[in-house]
Design a protein around this motif. Sequence first.
Motif, PDB file in Angstrom:
ATOM      1  N   ILE A 131      -7.451  -1.936   1.959  1.00 12.19           N
ATOM      2  CA  ILE A 131      -7.062  -1.899   0.544  1.00 12.19           C
ATOM      3  C   ILE A 131      -8.082  -2.640  -0.313  1.00 12.19           C
ATOM      4  CG2 ILE A 131      -5.323  -2.664  -1.109  1.00 12.19           C
ATOM      5  CD1 ILE A 131      -3.201  -2.143   1.025  1.00 12.19           C
ATOM      6  N   ILE A 177      -5.190   3.875  -0.892  1.00 16.75           N
ATOM      7  CA  ILE A 177      -4.398   2.720  -1.338  1.00 16.75           C
ATOM      8  C   ILE A 177      -2.952   3.135  -1.569  1.00 16.75           C
ATOM      9  CG2 ILE A 177      -4.042   1.116  -3.248  1.00 16.75           C
ATOM     10  CD1 ILE A 177      -7.068   0.934  -3.522  1.00 16.75           C
ATOM     11  N   TYR A 180      -1.225   3.652   1.830  1.00 17.81           N
ATOM     12  CA  TYR A 180      -0.863   2.411   2.520  1.00 17.81           C
ATOM     13  C   TYR A 180       0.300   1.694   1.847  1.00 17.81           C
ATOM     14  CZ  TYR A 180      -4.930   2.560   5.612  1.00 17.81           C
ATOM     15  OH  TYR A 180      -5.831   2.912   6.573  1.00 17.81           O
ATOM     16  N   THR A 181       0.286   1.638   0.525  1.00 20.77           N
ATOM     17  CA  THR A 181       1.283   0.831  -0.186  1.00 20.77           C
ATOM     18  C   THR A 181       2.597   1.565  -0.411  1.00 20.77           C
ATOM     19  OG1 THR A 181       0.313   1.514  -2.304  1.00 20.77           O
ATOM     20  CG2 THR A 181      -0.486  -0.536  -1.334  1.00 20.77           C
ATOM     21  N   SER A 361     -14.221   1.274   4.190  1.00 19.72           N
ATOM     22  CA  SER A 361     -13.700   1.023   2.848  1.00 19.72           C
ATOM     23  C   SER A 361     -14.742   0.428   1.903  1.00 19.72           C
ATOM     24  CB  SER A 361     -12.486   0.091   2.919  1.00 19.72           C
ATOM     25  OG  SER A 361     -12.832  -1.167   3.483  1.00 19.72           O
TER      26      SER A 361
END
Length: 456
Positions: A131, A177, A180-181, A361
């Motif tokens: 992230i 992002i 993942y979140t 990333s």
Amino acid sequence: MIATVADMNSTRTALEVSTQGASKALFKIDYDAWRQCNETVLQKPYPDDGRLYCNSTFDGWLCFDYTPAGETSYKPCPVKIQPGFNPEAFGRKYCMEDGRWYVHPDTGAIWTDYRACPLVQNELSVILLYISGYAASLVLCLISIVVFNLFRQLKCNRVTLHQHLFVSYILTGLLWIINYTEVAMKQAVIQDNPVWCRVLHVFTQYITICNYFWMLCEGFYLHTLIALAFTKEKKLLWICIIFGWVFPIFPTLIYACLRGTSDVDNVKCWLFESSMMWAVIGPVVLSLVVNLSFLVNILRILCSKLRAFNSSENHQNRRAVRAILILIPLLGLQYFVIPFRPNSGPRPVYIFNMVSAFLVSYQGVFVALIFCFFNGEVMTVLRRKWNQVRHNYDPGYSERRRSLTNTTAVPWEESTVAMPPLIKNGSGRSSSRHYATKSQEVAEMQCMMNPSSDNN
């Protein structure tokens, strides 16, 4: 390089097992363990001592023998099939008082508790690194695009190509992002398997392929300009635009159709690995291999041009090394450092995941720094703009900096010429403007090797 796409999914799967512990999270079956279980445990008859037992079973990873009612059976975590598991921890299966294995209340399926197996803190640190890297890449690439568009002196086909690559970094970072979140860390979403999370997954895979294809476009564009004369750059740019944004639609559609019609893989927001990922991984691996061949040929041409100018061997070596260091992140060749995931235990797997997360990333950060923030032409234009602003607010500043005000910024492509272009027909005249532009193959190499001012 196979790990670059698949490991982002496997990291999320390990986190999912740690937060849920549901046996439905299993996606790899240990067939060796199944054969051994079938030969040694599943063929055994039911105990005849008069007590109540839960039947012997194999859950895909571990084999459980007949277990007395009311007791819990413990087995070492399956490190062989999940190298990121803690080898000192245990999975457990509870046999209820009525002689049935415990059923998970959310899934309605017989459940093995693997919550103690994943190294949760390790998995969370890997996700946080992903992230942070994607966020930094997103910000720096966005700033780079603004800088490229603010100054007319920086507008050229190569910068336009860079901007498309930066857009792919921005979209890739933003979507991962969100994945993942909003998906991987939310158990309710994973269990419900809504349509929007699967659509998000497919669109993320599409943008990820686009990102790799734009790296391939960078290599193709640069290699074509250097290796071929009289190349129409505008036409070449449009070929790259079509290839970078349109072609990835086809492997993405193949992957989405195959997985969407599968009864086994069409679950849990498609977070876990699937054999159908070949449709995504195949084009990615191919693009990296082609870019590697481009790099080798570019270096061959570069060394031959430098030898033609009677450069010293040390000078040639410095230029070649500089070109390699600049082209590696641009073409995505750093993924060859992490081709395959180790299976030797949780510590090597954790180190591999952290290195992989950093390289994947933060790639946008490196490319933005090299081709924008540390680029000599960009620094010259920004310095000139800064001097203008200082002059507007401080009229005496121009007098103190008179020696610097004579420096003018020139267009990107013109400013990269540090060596004369090769005139192959011997006349040396510049009557053909098109030919003069295309003869700047050395200049294109200088553009790679001179991200900042070069005084060598």
